[in-house]
Design a protein around this motif. Structure first.
Motif, PDB file in Angstrom:
ATOM      1  N   SER A  22       0.920  -1.341  -0.015  1.00 28.13           N
ATOM      2  CA  SER A  22      -0.050  -0.128  -0.043  1.00 28.13           C
ATOM      3  C   SER A  22       0.976   1.326  -0.022  1.00 28.13           C
ATOM      4  O   SER A  22       0.514   2.206  -0.593  1.00 28.13           O
ATOM      5  N   THR A  23       2.059   1.243   0.671  1.00 28.82           N
ATOM      6  CA  THR A  23       3.006   2.433   0.644  1.00 28.82           C
ATOM      7  C   THR A  23       3.537   2.495  -0.815  1.00 28.82           C
ATOM      8  O   THR A  23       3.509   3.819  -1.268  1.00 28.82           O
ATOM      9  N   ILE A  30       2.008   9.329  -6.091  1.00 28.40           N
ATOM     10  CA  ILE A  30       2.707  10.637  -5.882  1.00 28.40           C
ATOM     11  C   ILE A  30       3.522  11.178  -7.027  1.00 28.40           C
ATOM     12  O   ILE A  30       3.606  12.313  -7.742  1.00 28.40           O
ATOM     13  N   GLN A  31       4.426  10.092  -7.471  1.00 27.45           N
ATOM     14  CA  GLN A  31       5.446  10.086  -8.488  1.00 27.45           C
ATOM     15  C   GLN A  31       4.719  10.367  -9.866  1.00 27.45           C
ATOM     16  O   GLN A  31       5.232  11.574 -10.343  1.00 27.45           O
ATOM     17  N   GLU A  32       3.863   9.807 -10.025  1.00 29.44           N
ATOM     18  CA  GLU A  32       3.175  10.080 -11.345  1.00 29.44           C
ATOM     19  C   GLU A  32       2.419  11.474 -11.344  1.00 29.44           C
ATOM     20  O   GLU A  32       2.361  11.917 -12.389  1.00 29.44           O
ATOM     21  N   ARG A  35       4.945  14.151 -11.998  1.00 26.78           N
ATOM     22  CA  ARG A  35       5.416  13.941 -13.287  1.00 26.78           C
ATOM     23  C   ARG A  35       4.441  14.462 -14.195  1.00 26.78           C
ATOM     24  O   ARG A  35       4.618  14.520 -15.505  1.00 26.78           O
ATOM     25  N   GLY A  36       3.315  14.492 -13.749  1.00 24.33           N
ATOM     26  CA  GLY A  36       2.223  14.894 -14.746  1.00 24.33           C
ATOM     27  C   GLY A  36       1.894  13.941 -15.615  1.00 24.33           C
ATOM     28  O   GLY A  36       1.018  14.189 -16.607  1.00 24.33           O
ATOM     29  N   THR A  37       1.977  12.583 -15.238  1.00 26.27           N
ATOM     30  CA  THR A  37       1.439  11.576 -16.184  1.00 26.27           C
ATOM     31  C   THR A  37       0.361  10.721 -15.729  1.00 26.27           C
ATOM     32  O   THR A  37      -0.007   9.785 -16.000  1.00 26.27           O
TER      33      THR A  37
END
Lengths: 39, 398
Positions: A22-23, A30-32, A35-37
């Motif tokens: 889940s982490t 958050i990463q995506e 990145r705006g993806t």
């Protein structure tokens, strides 16, 4: 018979793995997003 | 099935791990592919494609019905809402957002639902361990239900392999997984399915543990379908009852919406466009997909109104059909020599023999037998009549 120790290992292992995955999902989200993806 | 049961359901994660590299190959072989039906048609021809469509649509509808039934049964057990109302609400919600947002909405909501399930499982698992110690649960099981702890329980051991093959068959053939393999950006599929495997692996163990704790916690369980939610509601009180409501809703909705979207795509692309209207525009196809989603929802609702049986019996009836598709799919993706005779005979004979076994012996062995019969057929025809398939055919489409 499955032993108490083995069952405890399975159960605690499953709960810890669930917490880890889940982490990972939250981090990936958050990463995506950053990145705006995501969308 | 006790401990073996927990492990048996976990084996579906092996299907996801194996599908990770397969999804990369699917995308490389068919960059413009759309459904798993496209693959069967281009790889094995019209007859195999039509048989595949019958099997996969039957399976998908069975799964859809069992999930909607589960919604009604579980919401009824948790809150007293009438079965018909609970089942209707969960189906209606999924149909509405799948019609509006398609696969995009389904993947987005699936992500959030998975997160809710995972966090829910962790919270509930540790909450149960706070209330009752592992030793107490073990002592209660040893005294009351020793069969659940039995290592040498033949039916349960067979069921592990049966479930493994059920999971492989389900993931390898179903458009739920193929449509995502096609839709993902390059390189995403492998990572996504590997993580999905890791996510699924502990869920049945954690959920099964909650069920095993019911005796030690003194929770009366009217039916095996309801044990988990009732234990959680008992352990976490009012907050738990609301939480489990959300978790159950998320679990079922994540399956129902995926099935609605993937099955609607399959019917629209493989039946409507390929067999009826080859010249349909993307706009028309989108409208048809929405109408098919609505029709699937309505059809499922009608079938679910009378409660047919327990969830396992409904779903496992489709086990042999699913198992019989494993070998045609894998060999079709990786062996040039695999041919349509093997695929057709594998799917037909595997399904028939598996269903005979389902009724003569039991659900726990049906997928296993269906898969083995299918394997023999596929290998037999590959050896005696090897094809020399050109992978370019898949890439070029028509």
């Amino acid at each position: 018979m499955f032993s108490n120790g083995l069952i405890a290992l399975l159960v605690y292992g499953a709960l810890i793995l669930s917490a880890i995955t889940s982490t990972i999902l939250i981090i990936l989200f958050i990463q995506e997003w950053k990145r705006g993806t995501l969308w | 099935m006790g401990i073996w049961g927990m492990l048996a359901y976990s084996t579906a994660s092996i299907g996801l791990f194996l599908f990770a590299p397969m999804s990369a190959r699917i995308r490389a072989l068919m960059p413009d592919g759309y459904t798993s039906g496209d693959f069967m048609r281009l790889r094995y021809g019209q007859t195999a494609w039509k048989i595949f469509l019958v099997l996969t649509l039957f399976y998908s509808l069975t799964w859809l019905v069992s999930m909607a039934m589960a919604g009604g049964i579980l919401l009824n057990a948790l809150s007293g809402i009438r079965y018909e109302y609970g089942m209707t609400v969960i189906l209606a919600v999924c149909v509405i957002y799948t019609m509006r947002g398609g696969l995009y909405a389904v993947i987005g909501t699936d992500f959030i639902q998975s997160l809710i399930i995972l966090i829910g499982v962790v919270v509930v698992g540790f909450a149960v361990l706070q209330q009752v110690e592992m030793e107490t649960i073990y002592a209660n099981l040893t005294a009351e239900k020793p069969a659940l702890l039995d290592v040498m329980f033949p039916a349960a051991i067979i069921a592990v392999f049966n479930n493994l093959l059920f999971g492989l068959g389900e993931i390898f053939h179903n458009n739920v997984w193929w449509s995502r393999a096609f839709a993902f950006r390059q390189g995403v599929g492998r990572k996504a399915y590997t993580i999905a495997g890791l996510i699924w692996l502990p869920i049945p163990i954690a959920a099964g543990f909650v069920a095993l704790a019911s005796g030690a916690l003194g929770v009366p369980v009217p039916s095996p379908d309801m044990v988990g939610p009732l234990v959680i509601a008992s352990v976490l009180g009012e907050i738990g009852a609301v939480a489990i409501f959300v978790i159950v809703f998320s679990s079922l909705a994540s399956s129902i919406d995926s099935l609605l979207a993937a099955t609607a795509d399959l019917i629209t692309e493989d039946i409507y466009r390929r067999m009826w209207r080859p010249g349909a525009t993307p706009g028309q196809l989108k409208k048809v997909a929405q109408m098919v989603t609505l029709a699937l929802g309505l059809g499922t609702w009608l079938v679910c109104l009378p409660r047919i049986g327990t969830l396992a019996t409904v779903l496992f009836f489709a086990g042999p059909l699913v198992g019989s598709m494993i070998w045609p799919i894998i060999t079709g993706l990786y062996w040039k020599r695999a041919n349509s005779q093997g695929a057709i005979s594998g799917m037909v004979l595997g399904s028939i023999v598996g269903l005979v076994v389902y009724f003569q012996i039991g659900w726990y062995v049906a997928s296993l037998v269906g898969t083995v019969v299918s394997m023999v057929c596929v290998i037999f025809f590959t050896v005696i009549q090897p094809a020399n398939y050109s992978w370019q055919t898949l890439r070029q489409g028509e």
